[in-house]
Motif scaffolding. Structure first.
Motif, PDB file in Angstrom:
ATOM      1  N   LYS A  16       0.832  -1.208   0.000  1.00  0.00           N
ATOM      2  CA  LYS A  16       0.000   0.000   0.000  1.00  0.00           C
ATOM      3  C   LYS A  16       0.862   1.253   0.000  1.00  0.00           C
ATOM      4  CE  LYS A  16      -3.840   0.199   2.320  1.00  0.00           C
ATOM      5  NZ  LYS A  16      -4.833   0.094   1.230  1.00  0.00           N
ATOM      6  N   LYS A  17       0.353   2.272  -0.666  1.00  0.00           N
ATOM      7  CA  LYS A  17       1.030   3.561  -0.653  1.00  0.00           C
ATOM      8  C   LYS A  17       1.036   4.121   0.771  1.00  0.00           C
ATOM      9  CE  LYS A  17       0.834   8.195  -2.699  1.00  0.00           C
ATOM     10  NZ  LYS A  17       0.962   8.924  -1.407  1.00  0.00           N
ATOM     11  N   GLN A  18       2.166   4.609   1.176  1.00  0.00           N
ATOM     12  CA  GLN A  18       2.281   5.214   2.496  1.00  0.00           C
ATOM     13  C   GLN A  18       1.876   6.689   2.409  1.00  0.00           C
ATOM     14  OE1 GLN A  18       3.070   3.435   5.372  1.00  0.00           O
ATOM     15  NE2 GLN A  18       2.786   1.761   3.910  1.00  0.00           N
ATOM     16  N   ASN A  19       0.747   7.013   3.017  1.00  0.00           N
ATOM     17  CA  ASN A  19       0.255   8.384   2.988  1.00  0.00           C
ATOM     18  C   ASN A  19       0.828   9.190   4.145  1.00  0.00           C
ATOM     19  OD1 ASN A  19      -1.672   8.111   0.740  1.00  0.00           O
ATOM     20  ND2 ASN A  19      -2.738   6.701   2.114  1.00  0.00           N
ATOM     21  N   ASP A  20       1.005  10.489   3.919  1.00  0.00           N
ATOM     22  CA  ASP A  20       1.519  11.358   4.979  1.00  0.00           C
ATOM     23  C   ASP A  20       0.549  11.414   6.150  1.00  0.00           C
ATOM     24  OD1 ASP A  20       3.778  11.933   3.467  1.00  0.00           O
ATOM     25  OD2 ASP A  20       2.834  13.674   2.511  1.00  0.00           O
ATOM     26  N   ILE A  21      -0.737  11.452   5.841  1.00  0.00           N
ATOM     27  CA  ILE A  21      -1.779  11.355   6.868  1.00  0.00           C
ATOM     28  C   ILE A  21      -2.768  10.296   6.402  1.00  0.00           C
ATOM     29  CG2 ILE A  21      -1.514  13.762   7.626  1.00  0.00           C
ATOM     30  CD1 ILE A  21      -4.056  14.418   6.056  1.00  0.00           C
ATOM     31  N   PRO A  22      -3.486   9.635   7.332  1.00  0.00           N
ATOM     32  CA  PRO A  22      -4.432   8.593   6.913  1.00  0.00           C
ATOM     33  C   PRO A  22      -5.491   9.128   5.961  1.00  0.00           C
ATOM     34  CG  PRO A  22      -4.028   8.470   9.271  1.00  0.00           C
ATOM     35  CD  PRO A  22      -3.389   9.744   8.801  1.00  0.00           C
ATOM     36  N   VAL A  23      -5.780   8.340   4.924  1.00  0.00           N
ATOM     37  CA  VAL A  23      -6.787   8.711   3.940  1.00  0.00           C
ATOM     38  C   VAL A  23      -7.997   7.798   4.113  1.00  0.00           C
ATOM     39  CG1 VAL A  23      -7.344   8.908   1.485  1.00  0.00           C
ATOM     40  CG2 VAL A  23      -5.062   9.553   2.304  1.00  0.00           C
ATOM     41  N   VAL A  24      -9.151   8.414   4.313  1.00  0.00           N
ATOM     42  CA  VAL A  24     -10.422   7.713   4.438  1.00  0.00           C
ATOM     43  C   VAL A  24     -11.132   7.841   3.106  1.00  0.00           C
ATOM     44  CG1 VAL A  24     -12.619   7.614   5.673  1.00  0.00           C
ATOM     45  CG2 VAL A  24     -10.522   8.296   6.889  1.00  0.00           C
ATOM     46  N   GLY A  25     -11.411   6.714   2.445  1.00  0.00           N
ATOM     47  CA  GLY A  25     -11.948   6.787   1.099  1.00  0.00           C
ATOM     48  C   GLY A  25     -13.285   6.096   0.936  1.00  0.00           C
ATOM     49  N   THR A  26     -14.026   6.557  -0.063  1.00  0.00           N
ATOM     50  CA  THR A  26     -15.231   5.864  -0.500  1.00  0.00           C
ATOM     51  C   THR A  26     -15.313   5.982  -2.011  1.00  0.00           C
ATOM     52  OG1 THR A  26     -17.595   5.510  -0.051  1.00  0.00           O
ATOM     53  CG2 THR A  26     -16.880   7.785  -0.374  1.00  0.00           C
ATOM     54  N   LEU A  27     -16.018   5.031  -2.627  1.00  0.00           N
ATOM     55  CA  LEU A  27     -16.059   4.974  -4.083  1.00  0.00           C
ATOM     56  C   LEU A  27     -17.445   4.542  -4.520  1.00  0.00           C
ATOM     57  CD1 LEU A  27     -14.394   5.080  -6.738  1.00  0.00           C
ATOM     58  CD2 LEU A  27     -13.801   2.685  -6.344  1.00  0.00           C
ATOM     59  N   GLY A  28     -18.057   5.330  -5.412  1.00  0.00           N
ATOM     60  CA  GLY A  28     -19.391   4.985  -5.892  1.00  0.00           C
ATOM     61  C   GLY A  28     -20.031   6.146  -6.618  1.00  0.00           C
ATOM     62  N   CYS A  83      -6.861  13.671   9.124  1.00  0.00           N
ATOM     63  CA  CYS A  83      -7.033  12.699   8.049  1.00  0.00           C
ATOM     64  C   CYS A  83      -7.550  13.431   6.810  1.00  0.00           C
ATOM     65  CB  CYS A  83      -8.003  11.576   8.447  1.00  0.00           C
ATOM     66  SG  CYS A  83      -9.713  12.110   8.701  1.00  0.00           S
ATOM     67  N   LYS A  84      -7.643  12.704   5.722  1.00  0.00           N
ATOM     68  CA  LYS A  84      -8.186  13.230   4.479  1.00  0.00           C
ATOM     69  C   LYS A  84      -9.350  12.344   4.066  1.00  0.00           C
ATOM     70  CE  LYS A  84      -7.605  16.024   0.815  1.00  0.00           C
ATOM     71  NZ  LYS A  84      -7.460  17.487   0.902  1.00  0.00           N
ATOM     72  N   ILE A  85     -10.468  12.951   3.655  1.00  0.00           N
ATOM     73  CA  ILE A  85     -11.621  12.207   3.142  1.00  0.00           C
ATOM     74  C   ILE A  85     -11.580  12.274   1.622  1.00  0.00           C
ATOM     75  CG2 ILE A  85     -14.122  11.923   3.191  1.00  0.00           C
ATOM     76  CD1 ILE A  85     -12.917  11.711   5.958  1.00  0.00           C
ATOM     77  N   ARG A  86     -11.492  11.114   0.966  1.00  0.00           N
ATOM     78  CA  ARG A  86     -11.394  11.074  -0.491  1.00  0.00           C
ATOM     79  C   ARG A  86     -12.638  10.382  -1.049  1.00  0.00           C
ATOM     80  NH1 ARG A  86      -5.892   8.920  -2.100  1.00  0.00           N
ATOM     81  NH2 ARG A  86      -5.340  11.051  -1.508  1.00  0.00           N
ATOM     82  N   PHE A  90      -7.226   3.018  -6.678  1.00  0.00           N
ATOM     83  CA  PHE A  90      -7.859   3.883  -5.672  1.00  0.00           C
ATOM     84  C   PHE A  90      -7.782   3.229  -4.298  1.00  0.00           C
ATOM     85  CE2 PHE A  90     -11.461   5.221  -3.115  1.00  0.00           C
ATOM     86  CZ  PHE A  90     -11.518   6.595  -3.299  1.00  0.00           C
ATOM     87  N   MET A  91      -8.140   1.940  -4.236  1.00  0.00           N
ATOM     88  CA  MET A  91      -8.169   1.236  -2.952  1.00  0.00           C
ATOM     89  C   MET A  91      -6.782   1.115  -2.327  1.00  0.00           C
ATOM     90  SD  MET A  91     -11.296   0.674  -2.323  1.00  0.00           S
ATOM     91  CE  MET A  91     -12.908   0.432  -3.105  1.00  0.00           C
ATOM     92  N   ASN A  92      -5.758   0.977  -3.155  1.00  0.00           N
ATOM     93  CA  ASN A  92      -4.402   0.844  -2.631  1.00  0.00           C
ATOM     94  C   ASN A  92      -3.790   2.171  -2.192  1.00  0.00           C
ATOM     95  OD1 ASN A  92      -3.471  -1.970  -2.617  1.00  0.00           O
ATOM     96  ND2 ASN A  92      -3.973  -1.918  -4.793  1.00  0.00           N
ATOM     97  N   HIS A  93      -4.500   3.259  -2.447  1.00  0.00           N
ATOM     98  CA  HIS A  93      -4.004   4.576  -2.046  1.00  0.00           C
ATOM     99  C   HIS A  93      -4.798   5.159  -0.881  1.00  0.00           C
ATOM    100  CE1 HIS A  93      -1.757   4.284  -5.781  1.00  0.00           C
ATOM    101  NE2 HIS A  93      -1.090   5.365  -5.447  1.00  0.00           N
ATOM    102  N   ILE A  94      -5.648   4.349  -0.263  1.00  0.00           N
ATOM    103  CA  ILE A  94      -6.354   4.804   0.936  1.00  0.00           C
ATOM    104  C   ILE A  94      -6.009   3.874   2.097  1.00  0.00           C
ATOM    105  CG2 ILE A  94      -8.241   5.792  -0.422  1.00  0.00           C
ATOM    106  CD1 ILE A  94      -9.978   3.407   0.435  1.00  0.00           C
ATOM    107  N   ASP A  95      -6.399   4.275   3.302  1.00  0.00           N
ATOM    108  CA  ASP A  95      -6.086   3.503   4.509  1.00  0.00           C
ATOM    109  C   ASP A  95      -7.322   2.899   5.163  1.00  0.00           C
ATOM    110  OD1 ASP A  95      -3.098   4.266   4.839  1.00  0.00           O
ATOM    111  OD2 ASP A  95      -4.110   6.192   4.589  1.00  0.00           O
ATOM    112  N   ILE A  96      -8.470   3.538   4.958  1.00  0.00           N
ATOM    113  CA  ILE A  96      -9.733   3.110   5.566  1.00  0.00           C
ATOM    114  C   ILE A  96     -10.817   3.303   4.512  1.00  0.00           C
ATOM    115  CG2 ILE A  96     -11.429   3.570   7.404  1.00  0.00           C
ATOM    116  CD1 ILE A  96      -8.941   5.049   8.827  1.00  0.00           C
ATOM    117  N   PHE A  97     -11.714   2.320   4.389  1.00  0.00           N
ATOM    118  CA  PHE A  97     -12.823   2.474   3.450  1.00  0.00           C
ATOM    119  C   PHE A  97     -14.117   2.645   4.221  1.00  0.00           C
ATOM    120  CE2 PHE A  97     -16.226   1.266   0.607  1.00  0.00           C
ATOM    121  CZ  PHE A  97     -15.879   1.958  -0.544  1.00  0.00           C
ATOM    122  N   VAL A  98     -14.949   3.596   3.783  1.00  0.00           N
ATOM    123  CA  VAL A  98     -16.234   3.837   4.437  1.00  0.00           C
ATOM    124  C   VAL A  98     -17.353   3.740   3.411  1.00  0.00           C
ATOM    125  CG1 VAL A  98     -15.228   5.281   6.250  1.00  0.00           C
ATOM    126  CG2 VAL A  98     -16.048   6.358   4.149  1.00  0.00           C
TER     127      VAL A  98
END
Length: 360
Positions: A180-192, A217-220, A256-264
């Motif tokens: 996984k990509k190491q993000n500077d701060i945790p990235v919370v992602g969703t896709l749809g 964190c960042k919401i993506r 996309f999934m490999n560049h986030i840390d948490i999926f919501v």
């Protein structure tokens, strides 16, 4: 190949013009069954995304110009009937209610042996006269989750024989986990899709809670849809422009999934949260509402958290925990990967579909 599978001629009938989970399922299974040696035809609307992708993969296609009221047009109905009669399909698999209205009666009239409706939405079916008529034209139903199966007969237990409803999960080709990509701060992602069903307005409210708590964190948000402008406006009005990122349509979900840390997932309902399996393949822990089929994929406190619907504070609490506790993120992500391998492998679920199509 087992003889019982051989030489099936299968029609995937899906006239949606845009690309979504149902179209993805039809495309993947049409291609897989073609590669298994079956004759496959994809039927869709002219210029639909499904038709374009099927043609690009050398799958035989047929286009019709069908809309919501096409079932009232005798000329269009007759053209579909004539096509079915000519092709002599063994199986037709439909995807949407408008497909059902046009194709199911014509398939029965053309004497197609197996007339299948694949139900992908956990919304109760109305006990209407038209639905009772249409469901009598079917021979079988595929439900994409136990939650979906339950809702089919919720309003009328006699709408369709329960023993002819088969739950077949959406299979996924499970890749070896990538670094996984190491993000500077945790990235919370969703896709749809940016539509009401997906509850992204709720996610923005949760983002505001997290920002007020000073959670770093960042919401993506990945995807496009009719609520794009409305959601961007909500983000601006709540001073979230530096906290929330809208990526637009995502061509490569795995990346996309490999560049986030948490999926919501803040959906108001789901048939089967296909996107959850994609997130689990990337070892992302999940936070989702305890609705529809989500409990069939997310096991509370094992590979993520299930939250009572619309409890935004509790949802924010779980995100905050995962943001601040990387060891829990890693443990839950690893557990999710093992679950998806066990339950949602594409080859296993393709075999279930073949068994289903080849038996009475």
């Amino acid at each position: 190949m087992d003889d019982k599978y051989y030489f099936m001629k299968i029609c995937f009938f899906n006239c949606a013009k845009v690309w979504g989970g149902g179209e993805k399922w039809h495309m993947e299974h049409a291609l897989a069954l073609l590669q298994e040696g079956h004759q496959v035809v994809v039927v869709s609307n002219k210029n639909s995304e499904l038709l374009k992708r099927a043609s690009a993969r050398q799958i035989k296609t047929k286009s019709f110009s069908l809309g919501n009221l096409s079932f009232l047009n005798p000329a269009k109905l007759f053209s579909v009937y004539r096509f079915f009669k000519k092709e002599k399909f063994d199986v037709i698999i439909m995807n949407f209610s408008k497909d059902l209205k046009v194709a199911a009666p014509m398939a029965r009239l053309a004497k197609i042996p197996k007339i299948v409706y694949r139900r992908g939405s956990a919304i109760p079916i109305k006990n209407s006269l038209s639905n009772r008529f249409l469901f009598r034209r079917l021979t079988h139903i595929i439900a994409n989750s136990e939650a979906t199966k339950t809702t089919i007969l919720q309003n009328n237990p006699n709408l369709f024989p329960e023993e002819r409803i088969k739950v077949i999960y959406n299979g996924i080709n499970i890749p070896d986990p990538e670094t996984k990509k190491q993000n500077d701060i945790p990235v919370v992602g969703t896709l749809g899709r940016l539509v009401y069903q997906k509850g992204l307005d709720i996610l923005l409210d949760i983002a505001a809670i997290l920002k007020n708590r000073q959670v770093v964190c960042k919401i993506r948000i990945g995807g496009d849809g009719v609520l794009k402008d409305e959601l961007n406006k909500q983000a601006r009005e709540n001073d979230l422009s530096d906290y929330v990122e809208f990526t637009g349509f995502v061509d490569h979900p795995n990346e996309f999934m490999n560049h986030i840390d948490i999926f919501v997932l803040t959906s108001r309902w789901e048939g089967f949260g296909y996107v959850l399996t994609e997130a689990m393949c990337a070892k992302n822990p999940i936070v989702a509402f305890d609705i529809s089929s989500n409990p069939e994929l997310v096991f509370n406190e094992e590979n993520g958290f299930l939250i009572p619907f619309e409890d935004k504070e509790a949802f924010a609490n779980s995100i905050q925990l995962l943001v601040t506790q990387p060891s829990i993120r890693e443990k839950m992500g690893n557990t999710g990967y093992e679950i998806v391998k066990r339950k949602f492998d594409f080859e296993q679920n393709k075999k279930k579909l073949l068994d289903f199509l080849a038996t009475d």
